[in-house]
Structures are given as C-alpha cells and as structure tokens.
Motif scaffolding. Structure first.
Motif, short mmCIF file in Angstrom:
data_model
loop_
_atom_site.label_atom_id
_atom_site.label_comp_id
_atom_site.label_asym_id
_atom_site.label_seq_id
_atom_site.Cartn_x
_atom_site.Cartn_y
_atom_site.Cartn_z
N LEU A 145 0.82 -1.20 0.00
CA LEU A 145 0.00 0.00 0.00
C LEU A 145 0.86 1.26 0.00
CD1 LEU A 145 -2.97 0.94 0.11
CD2 LEU A 145 -2.71 1.03 2.61
N TRP A 146 0.61 2.12 -0.96
CA TRP A 146 1.44 3.31 -1.17
C TRP A 146 1.51 4.21 0.06
CZ3 TRP A 146 -0.16 8.49 -1.23
CH2 TRP A 146 -1.54 8.68 -1.08
N ASN A 147 0.40 4.32 0.80
CA ASN A 147 0.37 5.26 1.93
C ASN A 147 0.34 4.55 3.28
OD1 ASN A 147 -2.23 4.28 1.71
ND2 ASN A 147 -3.23 6.27 1.91
N ASP A 148 0.93 3.37 3.35
CA ASP A 148 1.06 2.64 4.61
C ASP A 148 1.73 3.58 5.61
OD1 ASP A 148 1.94 1.04 6.73
OD2 ASP A 148 2.67 -0.57 5.43
N PRO A 149 1.04 3.94 6.70
CA PRO A 149 1.62 4.91 7.66
C PRO A 149 2.94 4.45 8.26
CG PRO A 149 -0.68 4.39 8.22
CD PRO A 149 -0.29 3.49 7.08
N ALA A 150 3.14 3.14 8.40
CA ALA A 150 4.37 2.63 9.00
C ALA A 150 5.60 2.93 8.14
CB ALA A 150 4.25 1.12 9.23
N LEU A 151 5.40 3.19 6.85
CA LEU A 151 6.53 3.43 5.95
C LEU A 151 7.02 4.87 6.00
CD1 LEU A 151 5.27 1.41 2.86
CD2 LEU A 151 6.66 0.61 4.80
N ALA A 152 6.16 5.79 6.37
CA ALA A 152 6.50 7.22 6.48
C ALA A 152 7.10 7.78 5.18
CB ALA A 152 7.44 7.46 7.66
N ILE A 153 6.54 7.38 4.05
CA ILE A 153 6.99 7.94 2.77
C ILE A 153 6.31 9.28 2.58
CG2 ILE A 153 7.03 7.65 0.26
CD1 ILE A 153 6.96 4.58 0.77
N ASP A 154 7.08 10.30 2.34
CA ASP A 154 6.55 11.66 2.18
C ASP A 154 6.21 11.91 0.71
OD1 ASP A 154 5.76 14.25 2.73
OD2 ASP A 154 7.81 15.03 2.86
N TRP A 155 5.15 11.24 0.25
CA TRP A 155 4.72 11.39 -1.14
C TRP A 155 4.30 12.85 -1.37
CZ3 TRP A 155 5.38 7.54 -4.54
CH2 TRP A 155 5.46 6.22 -4.08
N PRO A 156 4.65 13.42 -2.50
CA PRO A 156 4.27 14.81 -2.78
C PRO A 156 2.86 14.94 -3.39
CG PRO A 156 5.77 14.02 -4.47
CD PRO A 156 5.62 12.92 -3.46
N VAL A 157 2.01 13.98 -3.07
CA VAL A 157 0.63 14.00 -3.55
C VAL A 157 -0.23 13.36 -2.45
CG1 VAL A 157 0.92 11.80 -4.79
CG2 VAL A 157 -0.88 13.35 -5.48
N SER A 158 -1.38 13.96 -2.17
CA SER A 158 -2.22 13.42 -1.10
C SER A 158 -3.35 12.54 -1.63
CB SER A 158 -2.79 14.55 -0.25
OG SER A 158 -3.53 15.44 -1.06
N GLU A 159 -3.82 12.82 -2.83
CA GLU A 159 -4.89 12.02 -3.42
C GLU A 159 -4.49 11.63 -4.85
OE1 GLU A 159 -8.91 13.13 -2.80
OE2 GLU A 159 -8.42 14.27 -0.99
N PRO A 160 -3.62 10.64 -4.96
CA PRO A 160 -3.13 10.25 -6.29
C PRO A 160 -4.18 9.51 -7.10
CG PRO A 160 -2.32 8.73 -4.65
CD PRO A 160 -3.04 9.82 -3.90
N LYS A 161 -3.93 9.45 -8.40
CA LYS A 161 -4.73 8.61 -9.30
C LYS A 161 -4.11 7.22 -9.25
CE LYS A 161 -5.34 12.61 -12.23
NZ LYS A 161 -4.84 13.29 -13.43
N LEU A 162 -4.89 6.25 -8.74
CA LEU A 162 -4.40 4.89 -8.52
C LEU A 162 -5.19 3.90 -9.35
CD1 LEU A 162 -4.36 5.00 -4.63
CD2 LEU A 162 -2.33 4.96 -6.08
N SER A 163 -4.55 2.77 -9.68
CA SER A 163 -5.29 1.65 -10.25
C SER A 163 -6.09 0.99 -9.13
CB SER A 163 -4.32 0.63 -10.88
OG SER A 163 -3.59 -0.02 -9.86
N ASP A 164 -7.13 0.26 -9.49
CA ASP A 164 -7.89 -0.48 -8.48
C ASP A 164 -6.99 -1.44 -7.72
OD1 ASP A 164 -10.22 0.84 -9.13
OD2 ASP A 164 -10.93 -0.74 -10.49
N LYS A 165 -6.07 -2.07 -8.44
CA LYS A 165 -5.16 -3.04 -7.83
C LYS A 165 -4.27 -2.35 -6.78
CE LYS A 165 -2.04 -4.55 -10.58
NZ LYS A 165 -1.25 -5.21 -11.60
N ASP A 166 -3.72 -1.19 -7.10
CA ASP A 166 -2.84 -0.49 -6.16
C ASP A 166 -3.62 0.03 -4.96
OD1 ASP A 166 -0.61 -1.03 -7.65
OD2 ASP A 166 -0.46 0.96 -8.54
N ARG A 167 -4.86 0.37 -5.14
CA ARG A 167 -5.71 0.84 -4.05
C ARG A 167 -5.92 -0.27 -3.00
NH1 ARG A 167 -7.92 4.83 -6.08
NH2 ARG A 167 -8.96 4.09 -7.91
N GLN A 168 -5.84 -1.53 -3.45
CA GLN A 168 -6.12 -2.67 -2.57
C GLN A 168 -4.87 -3.38 -2.04
OE1 GLN A 168 -8.91 -5.20 -4.67
NE2 GLN A 168 -10.04 -3.41 -5.40
N ASN A 169 -3.69 -2.84 -2.32
CA ASN A 169 -2.47 -3.47 -1.82
C ASN A 169 -2.47 -3.51 -0.30
OD1 ASN A 169 -1.20 -4.09 -4.25
ND2 ASN A 169 -0.20 -2.09 -4.39
#
Length: 181
Positions: A145-169
């Motif tokens: 999951l791209w926004n897994d809080p445990a990873l603390a990745i500072d993505w420069p986008v808050s509401e990205p355009k995702l595939s259905d598959k990536d949304r469910q990781n």
C-alpha cells in the motif's frame, strides 16, 4: 558517471554524463561494462516504457518468486521515485529511498531484485522507462500500500490517481505476516 549510494543496500542513484550544446544533448543511458563496474551485472531481458499524467501513482510493486532488478529513468517529465525494502531478514526492512527523476536532471535509479518500487508523476506528463533483469509475470506480482503509515513515505501527492489493484495493496506488515504463514 556520478554514483550516490542510498541507505538501502545496493540501491543506487546514478547521474550519467550529459554532453550538450546549442543543438541539444547526448546521453548514454546504459553501457554494460560501466554499469558492471558498479555491481549491476545481471543481464537485462526486458525494456518497459509507461506514460502517465500528473498525479498518477504506480506502486509499490514487486514480483514474488522471480524478482526483477530495474534500472529506471524518466525520458520526459518528472517523477518522485521510491524504492522500499520488503525483505523481512534485512536490517533495513520497511525503510525506503527516494529521488526526483526528470528529463532535466537525467538521474537513474538502480533497484536491485527483491525491492518494491513505485513512483508518482509531478509533471503534466511523464515517460518512465526501465530495464528489467527478469520477465514480467502478472501472476507473480505483489504490492505494498502506497500510503502505509508505517513506511513514512513523504509522497508529494495526497490524493493520487491509482489503479484499483494499487488501491487494494496490503500494508507491509500484512504482507510480511502473510508470507510467514
């Protein structure tokens, strides 16, 4: 070529030499001997090219049983590129490295086999190109999951355009718990 090591073992940020003048530029994006001297010795078997619009986030992807090494770059536009250590036996498991890759800075990222990878597009359009050390196997693909809080990745986008598959990781913890059962 300038090489920067990251906090993740084997993950490199590469800055190839660019030869430019009033006509444009020339860049050598891969040369076997030069990259082998950096430890990138696996043969590349597949080249991929994706085009994405601003705000698209792809990832974090990996292959389970046939991991791919990837030499990634941007030929048009700009992306925020992320590599995540998903190896439960690694002291850096759950840590990530990131870089801005663009057609202006010509940076490349070497992602060794066994890491998860993803990027989000910062420009209007981005052409993302990468060489792979193994063939893509759709049935072998996994994700975190791209926004897994445990990873603390500072993505420069808050509401990205995702595939259905990536949304469910799954989160990394869920992924690792599932691989131990």
């Amino acid at each position: 070529m300038k090489v920067r090591e990251t906090a993740l073992p084997g993950v490199l940020i590469l800055e190839p030499r660019v030869f430019g003048d009033s006509r444009g530029f020339f860049i050598e994006t891969f040369q076997t001997e030069r990259y082998a001297a950096l430890g990138i010795t696996q043969p590349f078997v597949q080249d991929n090219h994706s085009r994405s619009a601003r705000g698209v986030l792809r990832g974090l992807h990996f292959q389970r049983s046939r991991p791919q090494g990837k030499l990634v770059r941007v030929s048009r536009g700009c992306v925020f590129d992320v590599v995540l250590d998903i190896n439960p036996d690694s002291p850096t498991c759950g840590q990530h490295a990131s870089a801005i890759l663009s057609d202006d800075n010509h940076l490349q990222m070497w992602v060794p086999p066994g890491y998860a990878h993803g990027f989000c597009v910062l420009s209007e359009i981005a052409d993302f190109e990468y060489k792979c050390t193994d063939y893509y196997q759709p049935q072998d693909e996994g994700g975190v999951l791209w926004n897994d809080p445990a990873l603390a990745i500072d993505w420069p986008v808050s509401e990205p355009k995702l595939s259905d598959k990536d949304r469910q990781n799954p989160t990394l913890q869920t992924l690792l718990e599932g691989s131990q059962s």
